[in-house]
Scaffold this active site. Structure first.
Site, PDB file in Angstrom:
ATOM      1  N   HIS A   6     -12.517  24.051  -9.010  1.00 54.60           N
ATOM      2  CA  HIS A   6     -13.127  23.143  -9.984  1.00 54.60           C
ATOM      3  C   HIS A   6     -12.297  23.123 -11.281  1.00 54.60           C
ATOM      4  CE1 HIS A   6     -16.895  21.543 -12.109  1.00 54.60           C
ATOM      5  NE2 HIS A   6     -16.025  21.756 -13.087  1.00 54.60           N
ATOM      6  N   GLU A   7     -11.962  24.328 -11.775  1.00 58.06           N
ATOM      7  CA  GLU A   7     -11.257  24.408 -13.052  1.00 58.06           C
ATOM      8  C   GLU A   7      -9.797  23.962 -12.918  1.00 58.06           C
ATOM      9  OE1 GLU A   7     -13.109  24.642 -15.463  1.00 58.06           O
ATOM     10  OE2 GLU A   7     -14.878  25.503 -14.511  1.00 58.06           O
ATOM     11  N   HIS A  25      -9.341  20.314 -13.029  1.00 62.14           N
ATOM     12  CA  HIS A  25      -9.301  19.767 -14.396  1.00 62.14           C
ATOM     13  C   HIS A  25      -7.874  19.820 -14.950  1.00 62.14           C
ATOM     14  CE1 HIS A  25     -13.485  19.036 -15.125  1.00 62.14           C
ATOM     15  NE2 HIS A  25     -13.862  20.288 -14.961  1.00 62.14           N
TER      16      HIS A  25
HETATM   17 ZN   LIG Z   1     -15.810  20.812 -14.837  1.00 61.52          ZN
END
Ligand SMILES: [Zn+2]
Ligand SMILES: [Zn+2]
Length: 176
Positions: free
Chosen positions: A73-74, A77
Site C-alpha cells: 500500500h505504502e 504511493h
Molecule cells: Zn494510502
C-alpha cells in the site's frame, strides 16, 4: 521479539520494486525506511522525501499481512508519485492500478489490525515489581510523577514499582 524483521522488510521492498520496475520499465529510487510509527497508524509514505515510516509493533503482530498488504500500500504511493507527480489523488486510479495490476493485490485504503498492544507503546516507561518477569508500562505523566516521589503499587503483588528502562523505538535508515 524477532530480529529478522529488518531483512523481511528489505526483501519485500526489493520484491515490490522489482515488480514495479518490470512493469513500467523504469528505475525507481529506493526509499529510506524508518520504523518509528507508534499507535494505530500502520504505515506512512512521505512521497516528497521518498520515505517510508512503518509501525514495528503492528508489523511484529501482523507480520504476514503487514508485509504483503501494508508495505505494498505504502510503496504504491511512492511509485505513483515517482510516475505521476504530486497532482494525483492519494488513493486514486494511479495508486489503485499499481496495487491491482502491478502488485496483484486488492486496493484497500485502510488496515484492520488489533491495535490494543500498539496503544500500550504510548506507555514507554517500564517498571518492575516483585512479580516474576513482569514489566509494567507507565505513561510519561505517571513516570514524571514517580520521579517526583509518587509511589505506584503493583495491583498483584502490591510491591512499589521501580523504574527499569524506557522502551526505545527501533529506527533503521537506508540510503536512497
Ligand atoms: Zn494510502
Ligand atoms: Zn507485581
Amino acid at each position: 521479539m524477532s530480529e529478522n524483521i529488518i531483512p523481511d522488510i528489505s526483501l519485500r521492498v526489493a520484491e515490490l520494486y522489482c515488480l514495479a520496475e518490470r512493469h513500467f520499465l523504469k528505475r525507481f529510487p529506493r526509499p529510506a525506511i524508518k520504523l518509528d510509527l507508534r499507535g494505530e497508524t500502520a504505515g506512512q509514505a512521505w512521497t516528497e522525501k521518498n520515505l517510508l515510516r512503518l509501525n514495528s509493533q503492528l508489523l511484529k503482530e501482523n507480520r504476514d499481512h503487514y508485509l504483503k498488504h501494508t508495505l505494498s500500500h505504502e510503496i504504491a504511493h511512492l511509485v505513483a508519485h515517482q510516475l505521476f507527480g504530486r497532482r494525483i489523488k492519494p488513493h486514486g486510479q494511479e495508486w489503485q492500478f499499481i496495487m491491482e495490476e502491478v502488485f496483484n493485490l486488492p486496493a484497500n485504503r485502510t488496515h484492520s489490525y488489533d491495535t490494543s498492544r500498539a496503544r500500550s507503546v504510548q506507555r514507554p516507561y517500564l517498571y518492575q515489581c516483585r512479580c516474576p518477569e513482569r514489566l509494567i508500562p507507565l505513561t510519561s505523566i505517571r513516570h514524571n510523577r514517580s520521579r517526583k516521589g509518587a509511589v505506584y503499587l503493583c495491583t498483584s503483588c502490591k510491591a512499589p514499582l521501580k523504574f527499569v528502562r524506557k522502551e526505545q523505538p527501533e529506527i533503521i535508515q537506508q540510503n536512497l
